[in-house]
Design an enzyme around this catalytic site. Sequence first.
Site, PDB file in Angstrom:
ATOM      1  N   SER A  19      -8.818 -13.211   0.576  1.00 60.31           N
ATOM      2  CA  SER A  19      -9.748 -12.365  -0.163  1.00 60.31           C
ATOM      3  C   SER A  19     -11.180 -12.868   0.009  1.00 60.31           C
ATOM      4  CB  SER A  19      -9.316 -12.295  -1.622  1.00 60.31           C
ATOM      5  OG  SER A  19      -9.980 -11.265  -2.308  1.00 60.31           O
ATOM      6  N   ASP A  54      -2.018  -3.202  -1.629  1.00 62.10           N
ATOM      7  CA  ASP A  54      -3.080  -3.965  -2.270  1.00 62.10           C
ATOM      8  C   ASP A  54      -4.001  -3.008  -3.024  1.00 62.10           C
ATOM      9  OD1 ASP A  54      -5.482  -5.488  -2.750  1.00 62.10           O
ATOM     10  OD2 ASP A  54      -4.918  -6.832  -1.114  1.00 62.10           O
ATOM     11  N   HIS A 108      -1.992  -7.890  -3.555  1.00 64.66           N
ATOM     12  CA  HIS A 108      -3.058  -8.854  -3.299  1.00 64.66           C
ATOM     13  C   HIS A 108      -2.722 -10.251  -3.824  1.00 64.66           C
ATOM     14  CE1 HIS A 108      -7.227  -9.464  -2.064  1.00 64.66           C
ATOM     15  NE2 HIS A 108      -7.497 -10.096  -3.188  1.00 64.66           N
TER      16      HIS A 108
END
Length: 280
Positions: free
Chosen positions: A150, A226, A259
């Site tokens: 991320s 996600d 995620h």
Amino acid sequence: MTLELISQARIFDGWQRTYSHQSAATGTTMRFAAYLPPQAEAGPVPVLWFLSGLTCTEDNFTQKAGAQRVAAELGLMLIAPDTSPRGPGVPDDAENAYDFGLGAGFYVDATTTPWSAHYRMRSYIEDELPELVGASLPADMTRQAISGHSMGGHGALTIALRNPGRFRSVSALAPIGSPMNCPWGEKALTGYLGPDRAFWREYDACALIADGARVPELLVDQGAADNFLTSQLKPELLEKACADAAIPLTLRRQEGYDHSYFFIASFIEDHLRYHAEALR
């Protein structure tokens, strides 16, 4: 500069350790996690840097990814830094938002006040911490790789692009592909660097590639379920930038994955083996 050992635990015949030290870059006490595989007892081993995402500390990857078993097999040292400076006098977002301030350093060197006094994660990760690791741990600094998740995926990509030749391999899991073109990035880059978008380009993988930066190849995994996929991560922008620059990109869209660290734990072995092959 000396390391203080905060904690250690035996795992897969190696050692999972947490260190702290005084940082000249951030002007604070910084912490990082290091997994020393059993091979490190015989001599220096290659290093894989893993940069974590928003809200994380050095503990998230260490405790949730399940990377040590494979790292022990492959003889990889894993270094997981914190994601921002912390401590007395370090400013945080006025509203305690999760995407700016503490835990959200975005791997930049801030130029605006009050952030510029301590938020210098680029200098810390690119310069200070590697020097410290190389001097204090059994790390073969001629064999380095970098990865992240991320915000940390953004960090890994941009650091590798800005430092050609330092890392033998680069990968990311659900990276922020173009911070200049998503709400997380626009907020962070405006806050840390000011409104002039020209200064943002060195912290955006797609912009760096467009401006001529190169790496030999990239491995990226992205969960298709996600919830940040379309609004924040935008892997299609990285895909286009790599295609335009003829950078080989393996972008694997993983059906059903979100995620979270469940996603990371599912694919971290692939990334470790990918890096180990390049670090041989």
